[in-house]
Design a protein around this motif. Sequence first.
Motif, mmCIF file in Angstrom:
data_model
loop_
_atom_site.group_PDB
_atom_site.id
_atom_site.type_symbol
_atom_site.label_atom_id
_atom_site.label_comp_id
_atom_site.label_asym_id
_atom_site.label_seq_id
_atom_site.Cartn_x
_atom_site.Cartn_y
_atom_site.Cartn_z
ATOM 1 N N GLU A 99 -1.141 1.685 -1.551
ATOM 2 C CA GLU A 99 -0.149 0.921 -0.791
ATOM 3 C C GLU A 99 0.867 1.857 -0.137
ATOM 4 N N ALA A 100 1.234 2.929 -0.843
ATOM 5 C CA ALA A 100 2.190 3.887 -0.287
ATOM 6 C C ALA A 100 1.639 4.568 0.962
ATOM 7 N N LYS A 101 0.346 4.823 0.987
ATOM 8 C CA LYS A 101 -0.265 5.397 2.188
ATOM 9 C C LYS A 101 -0.129 4.455 3.374
ATOM 10 N N ARG A 102 -0.198 3.145 3.085
ATOM 11 C CA ARG A 102 -0.099 2.166 4.164
ATOM 12 C C ARG A 102 1.337 1.992 4.642
ATOM 13 N N ASN A 103 2.295 1.977 3.686
ATOM 14 C CA ASN A 103 3.659 1.662 4.106
ATOM 15 C C ASN A 103 4.538 2.886 4.336
ATOM 16 N N GLY A 104 3.985 4.077 4.062
ATOM 17 C CA GLY A 104 4.717 5.308 4.342
ATOM 18 C C GLY A 104 5.692 5.742 3.271
ATOM 19 N N ALA A 105 5.710 5.076 2.118
ATOM 20 C CA ALA A 105 6.619 5.474 1.032
ATOM 21 C C ALA A 105 6.213 6.830 0.471
ATOM 22 N N ARG A 106 7.196 7.629 0.136
ATOM 23 C CA ARG A 106 6.938 8.946 -0.472
ATOM 24 C C ARG A 106 7.099 8.817 -1.981
ATOM 25 N N LEU A 107 6.045 9.144 -2.720
ATOM 26 C CA LEU A 107 6.036 8.967 -4.176
ATOM 27 C C LEU A 107 5.578 10.258 -4.864
ATOM 28 N N PRO A 108 6.321 11.350 -4.721
ATOM 29 C CA PRO A 108 5.850 12.615 -5.297
ATOM 30 C C PRO A 108 5.741 12.597 -6.813
ATOM 31 N N VAL A 109 6.708 11.994 -7.502
ATOM 32 C CA VAL A 109 6.668 11.960 -8.971
ATOM 33 C C VAL A 109 5.530 11.059 -9.443
ATOM 34 N N THR A 110 5.361 9.904 -8.813
ATOM 35 C CA THR A 110 4.296 8.980 -9.202
ATOM 36 C C THR A 110 2.931 9.632 -9.037
ATOM 37 N N ALA A 111 2.723 10.335 -7.923
ATOM 38 C CA ALA A 111 1.437 11.003 -7.691
ATOM 39 C C ALA A 111 1.188 12.078 -8.750
ATOM 40 N N LEU A 112 2.237 12.783 -9.129
ATOM 41 C CA LEU A 112 2.103 13.822 -10.142
ATOM 42 C C LEU A 112 1.779 13.210 -11.504
ATOM 43 N N VAL A 113 2.490 12.137 -11.882
ATOM 44 C CA VAL A 113 2.243 11.507 -13.170
ATOM 45 C C VAL A 113 0.835 10.899 -13.219
#
Length: 300
Positions: free
Chosen positions: A261-275
């Motif tokens: 969903e983040a790829k679609r809406n452009g949200a940046r989630l660096p910590v979530t991707a790492l976890v």
Amino acid sequence: MPSTNPKTYEPTPSRQVAFLGLGVMGFPMAGHLALAGHGVTVYNRNPEKRAAWCQEFGGAAAASPREAVAGADFVFCCVGNDDDLRSVVLGEQGALAGMKPGAIFVDHTTASADVARELSAEAARRKIQFVDAPVSGGQAGAQNGMLTVMCGGDAAAFEAAKPVAMCFSRAFTLMGGSGAGQLTKMVNQIAIAGLVQGLSEAISFGQKAGLDMGQVLDVIGKGAAQSWQMDNRGKTMVADQFEFGFAVDWMRKDLGLVLDEAKRNGARLPVTALVDQFYADVQALGGSRWDTSSLIRRLK
């Protein structure tokens, strides 16, 4: 379900309902509906699970979703993922093929916002209302009837379903239109992922510093560091106990939905991707079914 049911049910008129999916969440959720006096028909692809539920709670079992939903005012569902959801909703033997016009489908699966919108549109074509309603609270919340439910869909359908759904809920809240419930659940999982990683690092640091971490958690749990994760998972993390709770496999499925969903809406989630990648490490350690608090195992 515990032998002594802790839930007090608000009096509501008895309704005919169906419940699709009798996993660790659905089994007790459907049980609360029966204990509250509703007429419940259940479906699960495993017939032994259907039989076990009927033996414990009464009610009826059906061999297909279409058969289970016949005559139901409300259909509740809690299955594994988007594909599982489509398999019980669509097709000749799916729920939509058997539901009566005006009935309401309430989906508690943690799924994508896209599938919620897709199924809502298909239901509308059949004059059926669809509410996406993922839950938070885990297995204990389901057993105790104390789930937090985040809903997306039509306001009238939400209001009609709420008194029945409160049989297994502590809060049942409309967040917006179709898909809003799933998006809210994604926010929930993002917050949890970061919290559990932070708690893991804090406990690991304290252990290496030689502190009594039971005492440390008691002290800092009374201040700004307090969280549900600390209160309910901190001491089991210290004790290296993870054979319970919300499985790592399930969290990775949920975080996959978040990152898509983040790829679609452009949200940046660096910590979530790492976890998410840290959870992949836990899976590699053999922890697929460990509780999500097992993130600390990476730091041992």
